[in-house]
Design a protein around this motif. Sequence first.
Motif, mmCIF file in Angstrom:
data_model
loop_
_atom_site.group_PDB
_atom_site.id
_atom_site.type_symbol
_atom_site.label_atom_id
_atom_site.label_comp_id
_atom_site.label_asym_id
_atom_site.label_seq_id
_atom_site.Cartn_x
_atom_site.Cartn_y
_atom_site.Cartn_z
ATOM 1 N N ASN A 1 -12.532 51.385 0.352
ATOM 2 C CA ASN A 1 -12.833 49.982 0.668
ATOM 3 C C ASN A 1 -14.049 49.869 1.578
ATOM 4 O O ASN A 1 -14.900 48.992 1.404
ATOM 5 N N ILE A 2 -14.158 50.775 2.561
ATOM 6 C CA ILE A 2 -15.313 50.743 3.469
ATOM 7 C C ILE A 2 -16.578 51.134 2.718
ATOM 8 O O ILE A 2 -17.643 50.534 2.908
ATOM 9 N N ALA B 1 -16.884 41.432 3.373
ATOM 10 C CA ALA B 1 -16.158 42.165 4.407
ATOM 11 C C ALA B 1 -14.712 41.686 4.497
ATOM 12 O O ALA B 1 -13.792 42.490 4.684
ATOM 13 N N THR B 2 -14.506 40.395 4.353
ATOM 14 C CA THR B 2 -13.141 39.853 4.419
ATOM 15 C C THR B 2 -12.283 40.411 3.294
ATOM 16 O O THR B 2 -11.094 40.664 3.476
ATOM 17 N N LEU C 1 -17.707 48.259 0.697
ATOM 18 C CA LEU C 1 -18.280 47.242 1.570
ATOM 19 C C LEU C 1 -19.736 47.581 1.887
ATOM 20 O O LEU C 1 -20.617 46.715 1.852
ATOM 21 N N TYR D 1 -12.635 43.398 1.831
ATOM 22 C CA TYR D 1 -12.445 44.844 1.884
ATOM 23 C C TYR D 1 -11.875 45.386 3.191
ATOM 24 O O TYR D 1 -11.371 46.515 3.214
ATOM 25 N N LEU D 2 -11.963 44.655 4.286
ATOM 26 C CA LEU D 2 -11.548 45.219 5.568
ATOM 27 C C LEU D 2 -10.031 45.190 5.732
ATOM 28 O O LEU D 2 -9.379 44.198 5.374
#
Length: 627
Positions: free
Chosen positions: A117-118, A191-192, A121, A194-195
Motif C-alpha cells: 500500500n505504501i 493517501a487516504t 502510494l 492507501y494509508l
Amino acid sequence: MSSPSPQYRPDVDGLRAIAVLLVMNYHAFPEAIPGGFIGVDIFFVISGFLITGIIARELDLKRFSLVGFYVRRIRRIFPALIVVLCAALVLGSLWMLPAAYAQLGSDVFASAAFFANIALLLQSGYFDVESAKKPLLHLWSLGIEEQFYLFWPLLLMLAVRLRLSIVAVASILGVGSFLLNVALIGSDPVATFYLPFTRAFELLAGAVLARGWSGISQTSAAGNLRALIGVGLIAVAAAVLDPHRAFPGWWAILPVAGAALLLSAPGAWFCRVVLASRPLVGIGLISYPAYLWHWPLLVFFTIIKFNPLTLLERELILLASGLLAWATYQYVEKPFRFGAPSPRRIFALCAGMVLVAVAGSAIVWGRGFDFRLPAEMRAMANVPTQNAKWRFHRCLLDLSHEMSFADDCVDRTRRPLVLVWGDSTAGALMPGLLKAQQTRNFGIGQLTSSSCIPALNADIPSTPNCRAINDKVLSLVRDIRPDIVLLHGTWEKHLDHVAETVVALKTLTTARVVVLGGVPAWRRGLPSEVLHYFMLHRRLIPARSNAAAQSNGYDAVMRAKLVPLGAEFISASDALCDEDGCVTRIGDSAGDISTSDQVHLTEKGSEYLVNTVIDRLLGGPAPASKP
C-alpha cells in the motif's frame, strides 16, 4: 459473554464469499458491478471481528502469546502468497518489457514485505505504469491488514494491563481513524485510500462488534432486521459506488455498517440459510487464494493477448482463478495452516518469503533483466516517460499532493507569450516549445496539471481538485495577460466545459485561444507496440503504424464546437499521422521513438509535433493542405 462464541460460523465464510465475488467480478466486469471494490472493506470488517475476538478471549484466559499470534498469521498468509508471487515473477519474465518487469520486481518486494500500500502510494503519480498493468495492485489490502496487526495486539495487551475497556479503546481509535479519513479524502484521496491510519476504522468496527457482543440482541426479529439492513447497505454500495467517487470517505459507512450488521446476526434467516449455504461456504474457504490469483491472471492474459479481453475470456479467467484457488487451498494452504506448527515449517515459510523479496530486488537491480531482449530492442522498448523537461511538481502539478504553481512557470520577459494550459500531455509539449524558442522569439508560460484538462466548471471524478485548479488558472491568466493561450489535453469528455473555457478566455482576455487536438493514442503503449511488432516480425517497427487510435473524428467535433466561439483549432493527428499511419519513430535509436506510453510524447516526438505546428501557433501562415 463479552465476545462471540468461538464456535465455527459458516455464515462468516459465506460473507467472505460475497466479499471476494464482489471484488473478482468488479475487476472482470467493472461496468456490471461498479462498486464491487467494497468487497475489500467487508474483508477488513470480518478480519477485525474474528481476530479481535480470538485475541480478547485468549487475553481473558491469560494465555495469549504474541509470538503465537504472529506464527498463526504467518501460517495463514505466507503459503498462498509465496506461490502467487513466484507465479507472477515467472509470467512477468516471459511477457513483460524490462521496465514493467522491474516495476513488478519492486512490487513483489513491497508485497513480500507487506507494505504494498505504501509503495503504491509513492507510485501514485499519473506517469506510473497504469493500474491495469500492475499484476500485484490488489495486494495493497494485505499491506494495510498486516500493518494493523503489527500494533493492534500490543494495544489490546496494554488495554488489558491498564484495565481499560477494549470497546472504548477500539471505538475511540475507530472514530479518530474515520474522521481522519473524512478530513483527508478531499485534499489527498490517494493517501487516504492507501494509508493504514485512514483505513483502520474498518477493522476496528469489527473489533468493537467482537468485544461488545453481549450488548447485541439476538432475538429472531432483531437479527432478521439487522441482516436485512446489512444486505441492503452492501447492495446499495455495490450498485451506487464507482471508482470515480472519493473513497473511502463517508461512503465507507455503507459496506462497513452492512458487514457489521450481518456479522451481528448469526441467527438471522439470511445468515443461516443463504450465507451458510454449502456453495457460499465453499467459496469462502478458498476466498483468500481466489483473491490472490484473480487479478494477476486478468492482467497477464491481457498482456499476452495484447488486446482487451472478451466477456467469455474474462469469465474463463475467473473460473481458472477458482480452480487455482481450490488447488492452492488444498495442497499449499491447508498443509501449512492446519498441520503441526513445527519451527521448521515456520522457518521455511519465512525463508521463502525473504527469498521472494530478494528475487524482486534482484529484478529491480537488474533493470528488469533486459538481457531477455535482443540488444537492438532493449533501449527502444524501455524508453521511460521523459518528464524531465515537463517541470513536474512545479508547473505540472500532481493534484493529489499540490495546488500551487512555482513562481518561474511563466516567462514574462519575452513576447509573444504562449501560455500552455492543460493536462500532462500538455506538459509533454514543453521540450518541443523550448527547442522552438532557439530559433523563434517568444515566451512560454506553463500552468498544467496531471489528469486535468482545461474544462471550466467540470467535475473530473478521477481528479477531485481539477475544478479548483482550473478556476485558479483562469484567474492567473487574467493577471498574466498572455498573447496566446494554448489549450491541450486528452480530449475525450467535457467538450461543453472546454467551450466554457474558450468563452471565458475570449471574454476576459485579448489573447488568441488555440486548441491543439489530442495526440494519437497507442492502445497498449507505443513501447509495447514496438516489442509486439518485433515478436511477430523479428524486425523494428516501421516509422509509421496504423496501430494508434487517431482523433480525426473527434477533431471535427471539436472544431465545429470551438471555432465559432473564437478559438483556433490545430489537429495534432494531422501533424503526426497520414495515410500510412502515425509516427512511431523519428530515427532508429531509442530516443527517436515518438511516444513513451499511450499518449505522452517523448522529447523527440514533442519536438516533431511542435516544429510542425509552431508557425501556425505563433500566427504565421497555415501549412499547405495534404494531398
